[in-house]
Design an enzyme around this catalytic site. Structure first.
Site, mmCIF file in Angstrom:
data_model
loop_
_atom_site.group_PDB
_atom_site.id
_atom_site.type_symbol
_atom_site.label_atom_id
_atom_site.label_comp_id
_atom_site.label_asym_id
_atom_site.label_seq_id
_atom_site.Cartn_x
_atom_site.Cartn_y
_atom_site.Cartn_z
ATOM 1 N N GLU A 176 -12.912 15.030 -14.611
ATOM 2 C CA GLU A 176 -12.117 16.244 -14.360
ATOM 3 C C GLU A 176 -12.426 16.843 -12.992
ATOM 4 O O GLU A 176 -11.743 17.751 -12.556
ATOM 5 C CB GLU A 176 -12.342 17.260 -15.488
ATOM 6 C CG GLU A 176 -13.657 18.021 -15.473
ATOM 7 C CD GLU A 176 -14.861 17.210 -15.963
ATOM 8 O OE1 GLU A 176 -14.757 15.973 -16.112
ATOM 9 O OE2 GLU A 176 -15.923 17.821 -16.173
ATOM 10 N N HIS A 196 -17.929 12.811 -14.777
ATOM 11 C CA HIS A 196 -16.961 13.924 -14.833
ATOM 12 C C HIS A 196 -15.612 13.548 -14.212
ATOM 13 O O HIS A 196 -15.393 13.821 -13.035
ATOM 14 C CB HIS A 196 -17.516 15.115 -14.039
ATOM 15 C CG HIS A 196 -18.643 15.811 -14.701
ATOM 16 N ND1 HIS A 196 -18.475 16.910 -15.501
ATOM 17 C CD2 HIS A 196 -19.966 15.561 -14.684
ATOM 18 C CE1 HIS A 196 -19.649 17.326 -15.947
ATOM 19 N NE2 HIS A 196 -20.577 16.518 -15.458
ATOM 20 N N CYS A 251 -19.813 13.601 -20.163
ATOM 21 C CA CYS A 251 -21.177 14.029 -19.842
ATOM 22 C C CYS A 251 -21.801 14.759 -21.038
ATOM 23 O O CYS A 251 -22.033 14.131 -22.064
ATOM 24 C CB CYS A 251 -21.159 14.855 -18.563
ATOM 25 S SG CYS A 251 -22.745 14.798 -17.733
HETATM 26 N N1 GLN Z 1 -27.783 17.189 -18.490
HETATM 27 C C1 GLN Z 1 -26.809 17.776 -19.332
HETATM 28 C C2 GLN Z 1 -27.197 17.667 -20.798
HETATM 29 O O1 GLN Z 1 -28.125 17.007 -21.139
HETATM 30 C C3 GLN Z 1 -25.444 17.126 -19.107
HETATM 31 C C4 GLN Z 1 -24.973 17.401 -17.709
HETATM 32 C C5 GLN Z 1 -23.505 17.486 -17.534
HETATM 33 O O2 GLN Z 1 -22.715 17.637 -18.469
HETATM 34 N N2 GLN Z 1 -23.112 17.466 -16.291
HETATM 35 O O3 GLN Z 1 -26.559 18.258 -21.629
#
Ligand code: GLN
Length: 195
Positions: A172, A170, A78
């Protein structure tokens, strides 16, 4: 095997725990000296802008880039994927800029801020992976050496470039350890070659 989990901001505890469950030694990385002796690094989800800012503040960008240039495997999830990307759609900044992908932040729309879905990821087996997406990015474009591992509604959500692994979601936060195990395999292969 010693895995460093970048612990500046975000969901680093969960990553650490997954690696430990799989029998790896996992340590948190906050300072340059924490990088000594690690075989790989994981960059968690969270807020990519904050993670990027803290990476600069703690002078971690160059030391991490140097290790990646020497072949150190990296696992980004992410926000971690955004931190790894060479390009971020509509923004001038990049953070580590180590992976030949363009990512778009928050790309699943407001009504889909967070959701869970079963993804097909053939490299980890036939059984679908329960993927949790939270304000997730997707991958808009990939360079020639990047392999697409999975898509969701025609959007690329998992990629690999040699021993760099990046996911929109994610892993994890679920009970499924297969993607962490897959990453550990990459690290093992890399250390075997290096020996
Ligand atoms: N929206 C976040 C970003 O742009 C990422 C979200 C996340 O890691 N769950 O950094």
């Amino acid at each position: 095997m010693k895995i460093g989990v970048l612990a500046l901001q975000g969901a680093f505890r969960e990553h650490k725990q997954k690696f430990q469950e799989l029998g790896a030694d996992a340590v948190v990385i906050k300072l340059q000296r924490d990088l000594e002796g690690i075989d790989a690094i994981a960059i968690p989800g969270g807020e990519s802008t904050s993670i990027g800012k803290l990476l600069r503040q703690y002078d971690l960008i160059e030391p991490i880039r140097e290790r990646v240039a020497q072949g150190m495997p990296v696992f980004g999830t992410c926000a971690g994927m955004i931190v790894m990307a060479n390009r971020i759609t509509g923004e001038d900044v990049t953070h580590l800029g180590i992976m030949d992908v363009e990512v778009r932040r928050n790309s699943f729309g407001r009504q889909r801020e967070s959701f869970e879905t079963d993804l097909d990821i053939p490299v980890i087996g036939e059984e679908p992976f329960p993927a949790v997406f939270i304000r997730a990015p997707h991958i808009e474009a990939v360079g020639p050496s990047v392999k697409v591992l999975s898509t969701y509604n025609d959007r690329i959500v998992a990629v690999q470039q040699d021993n760099l692994l990046a996911l929109s979601f994610h892993p994890e936060l679920t009970g499924d350890n297969r993607l962490h195990a897959y990453f550990l395999e990459l690290v093992k292969q890399k250390s075997a070659v290096g020996r």
